[in-house]
Design an enzyme around this catalytic site. Structure first.
Site, mmCIF file in Angstrom:
data_model
loop_
_atom_site.group_PDB
_atom_site.id
_atom_site.type_symbol
_atom_site.label_atom_id
_atom_site.label_comp_id
_atom_site.label_asym_id
_atom_site.label_seq_id
_atom_site.Cartn_x
_atom_site.Cartn_y
_atom_site.Cartn_z
ATOM 1 N N ILE C 477 60.876 -7.098 14.474
ATOM 2 C CA ILE C 477 61.802 -7.165 13.337
ATOM 3 C C ILE C 477 62.487 -5.836 13.117
ATOM 4 C CG2 ILE C 477 62.053 -7.812 10.947
ATOM 5 C CD1 ILE C 477 59.613 -9.243 10.937
ATOM 6 N N GLY C 478 61.791 -4.752 13.427
ATOM 7 C CA GLY C 478 62.374 -3.478 13.008
ATOM 8 C C GLY C 478 62.106 -2.348 13.965
ATOM 9 N N GLY C 479 61.973 -2.642 15.239
ATOM 10 C CA GLY C 479 61.790 -1.570 16.206
ATOM 11 C C GLY C 479 60.410 -1.511 16.834
ATOM 12 N N THR C 521 52.680 -2.866 14.662
ATOM 13 C CA THR C 521 52.402 -1.611 15.365
ATOM 14 C C THR C 521 50.920 -1.277 15.313
ATOM 15 O OG1 THR C 521 54.623 -0.840 14.876
ATOM 16 C CG2 THR C 521 53.015 0.843 15.465
ATOM 17 N N GLY C 707 55.237 -1.298 7.046
ATOM 18 C CA GLY C 707 56.339 -2.207 6.727
ATOM 19 C C GLY C 707 56.471 -2.575 5.265
ATOM 20 N N GLU C 708 55.373 -2.604 4.545
ATOM 21 C CA GLU C 708 55.424 -3.213 3.221
ATOM 22 C C GLU C 708 55.357 -2.242 2.048
ATOM 23 O OE1 GLU C 708 53.139 -7.298 3.529
ATOM 24 O OE2 GLU C 708 52.161 -5.739 4.699
#
Lengths: 158, 82, 753
Positions: C477-479, C521, C707-708
């Site tokens: 989603i983000g790398g 990750t 992420g959160e």
């Protein structure tokens, strides 16, 4: 229903396609021409993911009817790179990590190029307002704005 | 294996509100079986979406996790995320 | 960047390479789900309920079926019945309603036709007869005596004594510790406050989309955008009553999720339509459908009472939290209860949290679900207390912050965490003491999120030329592809650009849980490391064969097999030299790592917001923002910063503008990005992200999910800054211009507490 024949220029090449009278240019580019770089995020001109340039004007292609493209000159994200050279904006987005999911990226690149074509040395505020028609939900815009600043510098140096 | 069991407060119904109890088991699954014998009903509560923390490690599906004598086992609700 | 603990020096981890999937994404070539087209495909459209609560009396599809181009029409009757006790009952009846619709936009039927226009026309021709029922639209309505019930079978879970009658309260969670009354008796200052918040949407830019191609052999392939394709497979199978093995799910690129794509909406409908028509079926939601029928985060009513001693020690906390998860049971209350007091040492506490169902769309996870709202309440109250006691708000938090060994709300002692380090990083940042202009204010707030582990798989294949392909099951989603490549490069000693990170489909890689809970990750990274370490064992063995020595005399150093024995000098062998001879030493070089990741380390964040309030209009403009967060170890710092900055932007939108607005019948009134306003570039300043690194002891590189947590502190940081600028405490979200203006004018600018 008979379809409309449209002749135009897309990313520098002559192009023609058939479309329905009520079809958006976004749908025609994606479904008839096969250029899926422009995305539909809203279909109402609010998110900018479908940004293209037509006759020098930045537009949401979801708000343009496909037959209106007849005789026009259209640029999309697919036309930004020259051969194997990326446009400085593309290069700076990559190096500056200015994308996360990447779905808004084509629209931002097209809008940012339109901005720099008009204003080669924008301030941060001008970049922010110049890109205010494009929504990104991942990045918080910080790295996008920095990438546009870096690209402007690259372009102005060359 | 004698194990010190710590129950998060929402899991203390079957122990009458007691937070820390002793029980036996060489794995978390065996421990839960033993807890259920001592505190009827606790086994069901612990098998329904409960994680453990052992030695600082959060373990989401601990049934076969081995236990050392004297281990401290914390039962906690399972979390989710976005 | 702030590095708070010494860490090993890495060659690749912590560097900032260009992401491997970047080129496709800046040239328009990346294929998101709506970009995929299959030969002979049909277009599917969902028929949705116009009512918030109604019984479906009948559905007549005959007119629709007779229309031009229509190849299939389905309703709930095309799916097997599902028992209310089934674990995924809610998901099943949310994807397609059976006897009742529970919110405006609830799917009742679906149509597939040759063109989208034909499908739309046919969808409009599906005749659904409804018996409209009274709708329950607010928490108060849902809990009122005699309220209409959404689910006749819903007995409150966790109630003590057990519930005897069904209600709209799906569950109750209680936590406690110490002695509450004694705690408050000890307090020198006690404050109690109430807050309300509205549902908000994750707002991913890519609407849900999929293509399903069901063959005459009863097997189907789904191409879709999701946070977890293995979950799409199992959930779709559950809904259809199929075995998982009949379904292959190929992940497209995903255009944002934030938790909203951890569940499914379209895929089973597309499969059923495709099976009926014998053709591939493509379904793409409109933005209007995304707003009406997917993912809002819960709305809440929160009441918290805190007791503190005059020296600044918190001594008691009492929380009563009500979350509404839309029309179905949800985890909001539980997660709110688990987060509300989690960051602070509060020896005496009681927490009661309820989850309530109302006739609005089923809520989905949204980045640190529930935590931003408990933080809004807690962190604004801490701000009030700090001011009342005359203590600096950061010093006050440091005094009460949990550190290693302190008990969590659930009782377990925290492992090594970086909360105090995040507080110190912001306190020591120049932003904290910088002068403010007229009408400007500054707010600080902290946030916490658990992070999760779960199952992940990775396969490493060495190619003939010595490069590597790393296949994982985690949608990027983000790398995260770049992060996987960096960890693999570090392990194998191969240049990061010689590693191709790939997201494999459900038949190309081992089972992997959803990309959620900030786990990709962390957990998938652990699987990558495990696979690489097995690969190194294999490489050493092959090198030993090639050198004719014992494997115990081979070390793996900097991408080479190095002979360490005493039998003279031997030239080291590179990966490329070993792979070139793989056929002669035992065949292709492949290794896998599959694991259930234990020890997800909690993430803490501390944010500092400077903003300006226009006293004439109530418009709030954020002028400077600094955010620290403990990443454990930042694998790719640019994308860690990106997660922090993105969380800030979403949190600021949540604080200032975003909310679902319904009319009195439960029809959403703002289902567009024009009327549901998310922050744009001109709404925000640069966001200074400070990465704090207190390594997670459970991860080989010390990773904590990032992420959160970044979405947790912004709402209270903004609220505290508005107070600093105006003297008004606003305890209802969003803090929109009209609400801010109202607060300023009704309070005359004085303290609104």
């Amino acid at each position: 229903m008979s379809r409309v024949h449209v002749t135009c220029t897309i990313n520098g090449d002559p192009a023609e396609f058939l479309c329905d009278g009520g079809q958006t240019l976004l749908d025609a580019l994606r479904d008839e021409v096969g250029l899926t770089g422009a995305k539909e995020g809203c279909g109402t001109g609010d998110c900018g993911a479908c940004s293209i340039v037509m006759d020098g004007r930045l537009l949401c292609s979801c708000l343009v009817l496909a037959p209106e493209a007849d005789g026009r000159n259209i640029s999309t994200v697919e036309g930004m790179a020259t051969g194997d050279d990326l446009h400085p904006l593309q290069q700076c987005f990559l190096e500056g990590a200015a994308l996360q999911c990447g779905v808004c990226t084509p629209g931002f690149l097209v809008a940012a190029k339109a901005l720099l074509d008009r204003n080669p040395d924008p301030t941060e505020t001008e970049i922010r307002y110049g890109l205010a028609g494009n929504l990104c939900r991942c990045t918080g815009y910080d790295k996008i704005v920095r990438a546009v600043q870096a690209a402007a510098e690259t372009i102005n140096e060359s | 294996m004698a194990v010190r069991v710590h129950l998060s407060s929402n899991l203390r119904g079957p122990t009458g509100g007691v937070a820390e109890v002793e029980a036996d088991g060489s794995t978390v699954g065996a421990l839960i079986d033993d807890l259920d014998r001592r505190y009827p009903g606790l086994g069901d509560a612990l098998r329904a979406g409960v994680s453990v923390v052992i030695d600082g490690l959060l373990i989401a599906h601990p049934e076969y996790e081995p236990l050392a004598d004297g281990a401290q086992v914390y039962f906690v609700p399972q979390t989710a995320g976005g | 960047m702030t590095v708070t603990e010494s860490k090993p020096s890495y060659k690749y981890v912590g560097t900032r390479p260009v992401r491997h999937d970047g080129l496709e994404k800046v040239t328009g070539r990346a294929r998101f789900a709506a970009d995929l087209n299959m030969s002979g495909q049909l277009h599917g459209i969902v028929v949705r309920s116009p009512h918030a609560h109604a019984r479906i009396v009948s559905i007549d599809t005959s007119d629709a079926e007779a229309m031009d181009g229509v190849k299939a029409v389905i309703t709930g009757d095309d799916f097997p019945a599902v028992d209310p006790s089934h674990r995924q009952y809610d998901m099943c009846i949310n994807v397609i309603a059976r006897d009742k619709v529970l919110y405006e936009g609830h799917a009742v039927a679906a149509v597939a036709a040759s063109t989208r226009d034909q499908a739309q026309a046919a969808a409009a021709a599906v005749k659904v007869e409804y018996e409209v029922l009274p709708a329950v639209l607010t928490i108060d309505q849902a809990m009122a005596p005699g309220a209409p019930l959404l689910h006749a079978h819903m007995m409150t879970a966790g109630a003590n004594p057990p519930a005897e009658e069904p209600s709209n309260i799906s569950n109750v969670t209680r936590f406690s510790g110490g002695e509450l009354d004694a705690g408050f008796a000890e307090a020198d200052l006690v404050i109690e406050r109430e807050f309300t918040t509205q549902p908000v949407h994750q707002g991913y830019i890519e609407p849900h989309a999929c293509v399903a191609d069901t063959g005459q052999d009863g097997h189907t392939t789904i191409w879709c955008s999701s946070q977890g394709h293995f979950n799409v497979r199992s959930s779709t199978a559950t809904l259809l009553g199929w075995e998982n093995s009949r379904i292959r799910v190929i992940p497209a690129e995903i255009g944002g999720g934030f938790g909203g794509k951890t569940t499914i909406y379209l895929e089973p409908l597309a499969v059923a339509l495709s099976a009926k028509a014998g053709r591939p079926v493509k379904m793409v939601m409109t933005r209007d459908e995304v707003f009406r029928a997917t993912g809002p985060a819960p709305g809440t009513k929160l009441r918290i009472k805190l007791g503190v001693k005059s020296d600044g020690d918190l001594v008691a906390g009492d929380a009563y939290l009500i979350y509404t998860n839309g029309a179905y049971a949800g985890p909001g209350g539980l997660l709110g209860a688990m987060t509300v007091f989690e960051s602070y040492k509060i020896p005496n506490f009681e927490i009661e949290a309820l989850d309530v169902v109302i006739n609005t769309a089923r809520s989905a996870a949204y980045r640190a679900p529930a935590a931003p709202l408990t933080a809004y309440a807690m962190e604004t109250m801490l701000d009030e207390i700090a001011e009342e006691l005359g203590i600096d708000p950061i010093d006050f938090r440091i005094q009460n912050a949990v550190t290693e060994g302190d008990p969590s709300t659930m009782g377990f002692p925290f492992a090594r965490i970086g909360f105090v380090e995040c507080l110190e990083a912001v306190r020591d940042h120049p932003n904290y003491k910088a002068p403010l202009g007229p009408n400007q204010g500054r707010g600080v707030a902290a946030g916490y999120w658990f992070n999760i582990g779960e199952s992940s798989s990775a396969t490493v294949n060495l190619n003939e030329d010595g490069t590597a392909t790393v296949v994982t099951g985690s949608p990027d989603i983000g790398g995260s592809r770049a992060s996987m490549a960096l960890m693999a490069a570090e392990e194998l000693g191969i240049d990061v650009y010689d590693i191709r990170p790939v997201v494999g489909d459900t038949e190309a890689v081992g089972f992997t849980d959803v990309t959620e809970g900030s786990r990709a990750t962390f957990a998938t990274g652990m699987a990558v490391v495990e696979a690489c370490r097995r690969m190194v064992v294999e490489l050493r063995g092959r090198a030993a064969k090639m050198m004719g020595v014992d494997v115990d005399d081979i070390d793996w150093m900097d991408g080479q097999a190095v002979y360490t024995g005493s039998d003279g000098e031997k030239a080291p062998l590179s990966v490329a030299e070993i792979t070139a001879k793989a056929k002669r030493t035992g065949g292709p070089l492949t290794a896998t790592g599959s694991l259930e990741a234990h020890g997800a380390g909690p993430g803490f964040a501390v944010h500092l917001c400077d903003l300006e309030v226009d006293p004439e209009t109530g418009v709030v403009r954020v002028v400077r923002y600094t955010a620290s967060q403990d990443a454990g170890t930042a694998i790719h710092p640019s994308y860690v910063e990106g997660q922090i900055q993105g969380g800030v932007a979403q949190g600021v939108g949540w604080a200032l503008n975003e909310e679902y607005i319904y009319d009195s019948d439960g029809v959403m009134e703002n289902p567009s990005f024009l009327d549901y306003r998310v922050p744009v570039a001109s709404d925000l300043p640069m966001i200074d992200a400070i990465i704090v690194e207190v390594p997670n002891p459970a991860h080989p590189y010390g990773v904590r999910g990032v992420g959160e947590t970044g979405i947790v502190p912004p709402i209270p940081a903004v609220a505290n800054a508005i107070y600093d600028a105006t003297g008004c405490r606003i305890r209802d979200l969003p803090m929109s211009p009209i609400r801010v203006l109202d607060a300023i004018t009704s309070n005359g600018g004085s303290n609104g507490s």
